[in-house]
Design a protein around this motif. Structure first.
Motif, PDB file in Angstrom:
ATOM      1  N   GLY A  22      -1.696   3.153  -1.490  1.00  0.00           N
ATOM      2  CA  GLY A  22      -2.790   3.553  -0.606  1.00  0.00           C
ATOM      3  C   GLY A  22      -2.632   2.850   0.730  1.00  0.00           C
ATOM      4  N   LEU A  23      -3.720   2.811   1.489  1.00  0.00           N
ATOM      5  CA  LEU A  23      -3.652   2.240   2.835  1.00  0.00           C
ATOM      6  C   LEU A  23      -3.175   0.772   2.804  1.00  0.00           C
ATOM      7  CD1 LEU A  23      -6.228   2.866   5.622  1.00  0.00           C
ATOM      8  CD2 LEU A  23      -5.598   0.524   5.116  1.00  0.00           C
ATOM      9  N   ILE A  24      -3.732  -0.019   1.890  1.00  0.00           N
ATOM     10  CA  ILE A  24      -3.386  -1.441   1.896  1.00  0.00           C
ATOM     11  C   ILE A  24      -1.977  -1.668   1.341  1.00  0.00           C
ATOM     12  CG2 ILE A  24      -4.005  -3.679   0.840  1.00  0.00           C
ATOM     13  CD1 ILE A  24      -6.933  -2.840   1.459  1.00  0.00           C
ATOM     14  N   GLY A  25      -1.618  -0.959   0.265  1.00  0.00           N
ATOM     15  CA  GLY A  25      -0.262  -1.089  -0.261  1.00  0.00           C
ATOM     16  C   GLY A  25       0.780  -0.717   0.789  1.00  0.00           C
ATOM     17  N   CYS A  26       0.522   0.358   1.533  1.00  0.00           N
ATOM     18  CA  CYS A  26       1.478   0.799   2.564  1.00  0.00           C
ATOM     19  C   CYS A  26       1.539  -0.204   3.709  1.00  0.00           C
ATOM     20  CB  CYS A  26       1.099   2.183   3.095  1.00  0.00           C
ATOM     21  SG  CYS A  26       1.503   3.509   1.952  1.00  0.00           S
ATOM     22  N   GLU A  27       0.386  -0.757   4.099  1.00  0.00           N
ATOM     23  CA  GLU A  27       0.415  -1.733   5.191  1.00  0.00           C
ATOM     24  C   GLU A  27       1.181  -2.984   4.779  1.00  0.00           C
ATOM     25  OE1 GLU A  27      -3.519  -2.446   6.732  1.00  0.00           O
ATOM     26  OE2 GLU A  27      -3.385  -0.637   7.975  1.00  0.00           O
ATOM     27  N   VAL A  28       0.980  -3.429   3.541  1.00  0.00           N
ATOM     28  CA  VAL A  28       1.704  -4.627   3.094  1.00  0.00           C
ATOM     29  C   VAL A  28       3.200  -4.318   2.987  1.00  0.00           C
ATOM     30  CG1 VAL A  28       1.985  -6.326   1.242  1.00  0.00           C
ATOM     31  CG2 VAL A  28      -0.307  -5.635   1.957  1.00  0.00           C
ATOM     32  N   LEU A  35       9.040  -8.720   7.538  1.00  0.00           N
ATOM     33  CA  LEU A  35       9.373 -10.111   7.197  1.00  0.00           C
ATOM     34  C   LEU A  35      10.751 -10.210   6.548  1.00  0.00           C
ATOM     35  CD1 LEU A  35       5.878 -11.123   5.759  1.00  0.00           C
ATOM     36  CD2 LEU A  35       6.941 -12.097   7.814  1.00  0.00           C
ATOM     37  N   GLY A  36      11.390  -9.058   6.333  1.00  0.00           N
ATOM     38  CA  GLY A  36      12.754  -9.068   5.807  1.00  0.00           C
ATOM     39  C   GLY A  36      12.859  -8.975   4.300  1.00  0.00           C
ATOM     40  N   LEU A  37      11.738  -8.683   3.614  1.00  0.00           N
ATOM     41  CA  LEU A  37      11.814  -8.586   2.154  1.00  0.00           C
ATOM     42  C   LEU A  37      12.264  -7.193   1.707  1.00  0.00           C
ATOM     43  CD1 LEU A  37       9.352 -10.823   2.681  1.00  0.00           C
ATOM     44  CD2 LEU A  37       9.168 -10.591   0.210  1.00  0.00           C
ATOM     45  N   GLN A  38      12.856  -7.127   0.529  1.00  0.00           N
ATOM     46  CA  GLN A  38      13.088  -5.832  -0.119  1.00  0.00           C
ATOM     47  C   GLN A  38      11.761  -5.383  -0.725  1.00  0.00           C
ATOM     48  OE1 GLN A  38      16.271  -5.700  -3.011  1.00  0.00           O
ATOM     49  NE2 GLN A  38      17.329  -7.336  -1.917  1.00  0.00           N
ATOM     50  N   VAL A  39      11.441  -4.102  -0.570  1.00  0.00           N
ATOM     51  CA  VAL A  39      10.128  -3.629  -1.022  1.00  0.00           C
ATOM     52  C   VAL A  39      10.293  -2.428  -1.954  1.00  0.00           C
ATOM     53  CG1 VAL A  39       7.904  -2.690  -0.314  1.00  0.00           C
ATOM     54  CG2 VAL A  39       9.058  -4.380   1.146  1.00  0.00           C
ATOM     55  N   ASP A  40       9.695  -2.534  -3.141  1.00  0.00           N
ATOM     56  CA  ASP A  40       9.541  -1.388  -4.042  1.00  0.00           C
ATOM     57  C   ASP A  40       8.062  -1.023  -4.062  1.00  0.00           C
ATOM     58  OD1 ASP A  40      12.174  -0.797  -5.536  1.00  0.00           O
ATOM     59  OD2 ASP A  40      12.017  -2.996  -5.621  1.00  0.00           O
ATOM     60  N   LEU A  41       7.773   0.250  -3.745  1.00  0.00           N
ATOM     61  CA  LEU A  41       6.382   0.710  -3.664  1.00  0.00           C
ATOM     62  C   LEU A  41       6.166   1.763  -4.753  1.00  0.00           C
ATOM     63  CD1 LEU A  41       3.722   0.620  -2.026  1.00  0.00           C
ATOM     64  CD2 LEU A  41       4.743   2.245  -0.420  1.00  0.00           C
ATOM     65  N   VAL A  42       5.225   1.481  -5.644  1.00  0.00           N
ATOM     66  CA  VAL A  42       5.041   2.307  -6.846  1.00  0.00           C
ATOM     67  C   VAL A  42       3.660   2.959  -6.823  1.00  0.00           C
ATOM     68  CG1 VAL A  42       5.054   2.282  -9.390  1.00  0.00           C
ATOM     69  CG2 VAL A  42       6.381   0.562  -8.116  1.00  0.00           C
ATOM     70  N   ASP A  43       3.578   4.218  -7.199  1.00  0.00           N
ATOM     71  CA  ASP A  43       2.256   4.838  -7.315  1.00  0.00           C
ATOM     72  C   ASP A  43       2.324   5.974  -8.328  1.00  0.00           C
ATOM     73  OD1 ASP A  43      -0.338   4.887  -5.024  1.00  0.00           O
ATOM     74  OD2 ASP A  43      -0.305   6.272  -6.721  1.00  0.00           O
ATOM     75  N   VAL A  44       1.213   6.180  -9.037  1.00  0.00           N
ATOM     76  CA  VAL A  44       1.164   7.291  -9.994  1.00  0.00           C
ATOM     77  C   VAL A  44       1.054   8.630  -9.275  1.00  0.00           C
ATOM     78  CG1 VAL A  44       0.204   6.055 -11.971  1.00  0.00           C
ATOM     79  CG2 VAL A  44      -1.338   6.970 -10.244  1.00  0.00           C
ATOM     80  N   LEU A  45       0.594   8.600  -8.031  1.00  0.00           N
ATOM     81  CA  LEU A  45       0.432   9.851  -7.277  1.00  0.00           C
ATOM     82  C   LEU A  45       1.769  10.267  -6.664  1.00  0.00           C
ATOM     83  CD1 LEU A  45      -3.042   9.186  -5.639  1.00  0.00           C
ATOM     84  CD2 LEU A  45      -2.513  10.453  -7.725  1.00  0.00           C
ATOM     85  N   ALA A  46       1.777  11.471  -6.068  1.00  0.00           N
ATOM     86  CA  ALA A  46       3.041  12.077  -5.639  1.00  0.00           C
ATOM     87  C   ALA A  46       3.587  11.511  -4.338  1.00  0.00           C
ATOM     88  CB  ALA A  46       2.844  13.587  -5.490  1.00  0.00           C
ATOM     89  N   PRO A  90       2.816   8.459  -0.836  1.00  0.00           N
ATOM     90  CA  PRO A  90       1.972   7.379  -0.319  1.00  0.00           C
ATOM     91  C   PRO A  90       0.810   7.904   0.528  1.00  0.00           C
ATOM     92  CG  PRO A  90       4.213   7.273   0.613  1.00  0.00           C
ATOM     93  CD  PRO A  90       4.190   8.407  -0.353  1.00  0.00           C
ATOM     94  N   MET A  91      -0.305   7.238   0.410  1.00  0.00           N
ATOM     95  CA  MET A  91      -1.523   7.533   1.190  1.00  0.00           C
ATOM     96  C   MET A  91      -2.019   8.960   1.020  1.00  0.00           C
ATOM     97  SD  MET A  91      -1.548   5.084   4.548  1.00  0.00           S
ATOM     98  CE  MET A  91      -2.292   6.219   5.570  1.00  0.00           C
ATOM     99  N   ILE A  92      -1.664   9.602  -0.092  1.00  0.00           N
ATOM    100  CA  ILE A  92      -2.018  11.019  -0.247  1.00  0.00           C
ATOM    101  C   ILE A  92      -3.532  11.214  -0.317  1.00  0.00           C
ATOM    102  CG2 ILE A  92      -1.784  11.066  -2.770  1.00  0.00           C
ATOM    103  CD1 ILE A  92      -0.364  13.818  -2.399  1.00  0.00           C
ATOM    104  N   ARG A  93      -4.236  10.240  -0.883  1.00  0.00           N
ATOM    105  CA  ARG A  93      -5.700  10.376  -0.958  1.00  0.00           C
ATOM    106  C   ARG A  93      -6.335  10.243   0.419  1.00  0.00           C
ATOM    107  NH1 ARG A  93      -6.435   7.217  -5.869  1.00  0.00           N
ATOM    108  NH2 ARG A  93      -6.713   8.692  -7.563  1.00  0.00           N
ATOM    109  N   VAL A  94      -5.705   9.464   1.300  1.00  0.00           N
ATOM    110  CA  VAL A  94      -6.291   9.215   2.625  1.00  0.00           C
ATOM    111  C   VAL A  94      -5.935  10.343   3.589  1.00  0.00           C
ATOM    112  CG1 VAL A  94      -6.600   7.462   4.430  1.00  0.00           C
ATOM    113  CG2 VAL A  94      -5.799   6.777   2.171  1.00  0.00           C
ATOM    114  N   VAL A  95      -4.664  10.764   3.599  1.00  0.00           N
ATOM    115  CA  VAL A  95      -4.232  11.718   4.635  1.00  0.00           C
ATOM    116  C   VAL A  95      -4.059  13.137   4.101  1.00  0.00           C
ATOM    117  CG1 VAL A  95      -3.081   9.903   5.959  1.00  0.00           C
ATOM    118  CG2 VAL A  95      -1.742  11.279   4.368  1.00  0.00           C
ATOM    119  N   GLU A 122      -0.876  -6.104  -6.572  1.00  0.00           N
ATOM    120  CA  GLU A 122      -1.658  -4.996  -7.126  1.00  0.00           C
ATOM    121  C   GLU A 122      -2.560  -4.470  -6.020  1.00  0.00           C
ATOM    122  OE1 GLU A 122      -3.785  -6.169 -10.643  1.00  0.00           O
ATOM    123  OE2 GLU A 122      -2.137  -7.442 -11.318  1.00  0.00           O
ATOM    124  N   ALA A 123      -2.334  -3.225  -5.630  1.00  0.00           N
ATOM    125  CA  ALA A 123      -3.125  -2.643  -4.534  1.00  0.00           C
ATOM    126  C   ALA A 123      -3.602  -1.266  -4.957  1.00  0.00           C
ATOM    127  CB  ALA A 123      -2.281  -2.574  -3.260  1.00  0.00           C
TER     128      ALA A 123
END
Ligand SMILES: Cc1cc2nc3c(=O)[nH]c(=O)nc-3n(C[C@H](O)[C@H](O)[C@H](O)COP(=O)(O)OP(=O)(O)OC[C@H]3O[C@@H](n4cnc5c(N)ncnc54)[C@H](O)[C@@H]3O)c2cc1C
Length: 387
Positions: A154-160, A167-178, A180-185, A233-234
């Motif tokens: 969601g909004l906060i998970g995507c912003e983080v 900051l140079g980290l590797q990022v894995d972003l997981v969601d049950v929905l299809a 990112p931010m689908i509920r918001v946009v 957890e976001a």
């Protein structure tokens, strides 16, 4: 003069529960509108009011200052008694008392602005992000690690995710929905958000749930196991109403209020905890608008005009902005132009404009505010935007 308004003139003390954005804005609006009585703010955290949007953005960088909403001097000028670190434990509506472990606080009017608390993923034990203390903990973890798994896009998970990439980290972003931010946009704009993140090196795992796993691993329901140093957890929030369980107020995913925030006689609610006329918002601008309307209602002054819901989000160098409250099945049209892929998604229902989402298109979005309020013919809007 109505019985209600003549009674309003004897309000001596307003008690506000919650020293966040909604609590502060309520105090500011009451003073701005001339309320000279006593105001007591009961805050669960020890911190004076601070701003939450920076917690998922600038505050995650090691040299960032804490985002206080007002200086000590500004707070003193509001002539308010701040009881910080003293959470309200209950509300006795019949006796007009806010209960705390240190005793009860009488009120003539109470405004509940207790916000929301993070929803948790059962069995995961990751970090969450809602408070300044959470942000400090996440910042420390991100600076010590090199791989973060974020559950919830969601909004906060995507912003983080965006902050962690910067900051140079590797990022894995997981969601049950299809996407990112689908509920918001909405489903039409969400693939653009997905492209933005993959373009910046985030690995997306959409349509995937997480499973309990050993430390240092994030397990997905397709059998994938991701090595991670940090888990965030976001997955959203729940309104902070547990302390109101015995209050008798009507609560259903938020405190049920009328269209000006009244939950019961002399009891109002604003911000993320409040469900006004059947709808709860979790966005910054809405909180200030609600506080103004509640202050007007408490003081029985002329009410501000209708508000068009607005939100924004900053990810990488893109500013997302949304105006209006389009329904998930509204028609959507994507218009992109310019050298920096400025994009606007226009939502309509029955041929009338209901909302807009912009990607780095601030001027175009803001100009549509009045059209959304008026429900302008969407063809006229599309012609204007493509001209
Ligand atoms: C990390 C993050 C980033 C965000 N970014 C954006 C953004 O980019 N754009 C946008 O539009 N919105 C954003 N938001 C949303 C916006 O910040 C919130 O909508 C807003 O803070 C809600 O204000 P509030 O006063 O209702 O709740 P809060 O700001 O949560 O304040 C509630 C306060 O009440 C206190 N409290 C709770 N229970 C009690 C109790 N029993 N007694 C006393 N005190 C209590 C809490 O400790 C808290 O301090 C973001 C939110 C977060 C968390």
């Amino acid at each position: 003069m109505s019985a209600e308004s003549s009674r309003r003139r004897v309000i001596k003390r307003v008690v506000v529960v919650g020293a966040g954005l909604g609590g502060l804005r309520t105090v500011e609006q009451l003073r701005r509108r001339g309320f000279g009585g006593e105001i007591v703010v009961i805050g669960g955290e020890l911190h004076p009011p601070y701003d939450r949007p920076p917690l998922s953005k600038g505050v995650l960088h090691s040299d960032a200052a804490d985002p206080w909403l007002r200086s000590d001097e500004d707070i003193r000028a509001l002539d308010v008694t701040m009881r910080l670190g003293e959470p309200a434990t209950g509300l006795a509506v019949d006796q007009q008392l806010v209960l705390t472990d240190a005793g009860s606080v009488p009120y003539d009017v109470v405004v509940v602005a207790s916000g929301a608390v993070p929803r948790r993923v059962p069995g995961l034990d990751g970090l969450v992000l809602r408070t300044l203390d959470h942000a400090h903990a996440l910042r420390a973890a991100l600076s010590a690690g090199s791989r973060v798994g974020i559950v919830g896009a969601g909004l906060i998970g995507c912003e983080v995710a965006a902050s962690a990439r910067s900051l140079g980290l590797q990022v894995d972003l997981v969601d049950v929905l299809a996407a990112p931010m689908i509920r918001v946009v909405g489903p039409v704009a969400a693939p653009l958000v997905a492209d933005l993140h993959t373009g910046h090196g985030v690995v997306l795992h959409m349509g995937r749930a997480v499973r309990p796993s050993e430390p240092g691993r994030l397990a997905l329901d397709d059998g994938t196991t991701l090595p991670v140093d940090v888990i965030l957890e976001a997955i959203g929030v729940v309104p902070d109403t547990a302390w109101l369980a015995d209050s008798g107020l009507s609560i259903d995913d938020g405190i049920e209020c009328d269209a000006e925030g009244r939950a019961a006689p002399d009891v109002y609610a604003v911000g993320d905890v409040a469900k006004w006329a059947g709808r709860r918002h979790e966005h910054w601008t809405n909180v200030g608008a609600q506080a103004d309307r509640v202050a007007a209602a408490i003081l029985d002054q002329e009410r501000p005009g209708p508000d068009v819901p607005y939100w924004w989000s900053d990810q990488y160098d893109v500013k997302f902005q949304g105006l209006g409250s389009p329904a998930s099945d509204d028609d959507a049209e994507v218009i992109a132009w310019g050298p920096n892929s400025r994009t606007v998604v226009v939502y309509s229902s029955g041929g009338r404009l209901t909302g807009v989402v912009g990607f780095s298109a601030a001027a175009a979005v803001i100009r549509l505010r009045a059209d959304i309020a008026a429900g302008t013919d969407v063809n006229e809007i599309l012609a204007r935007l493509t001209a």
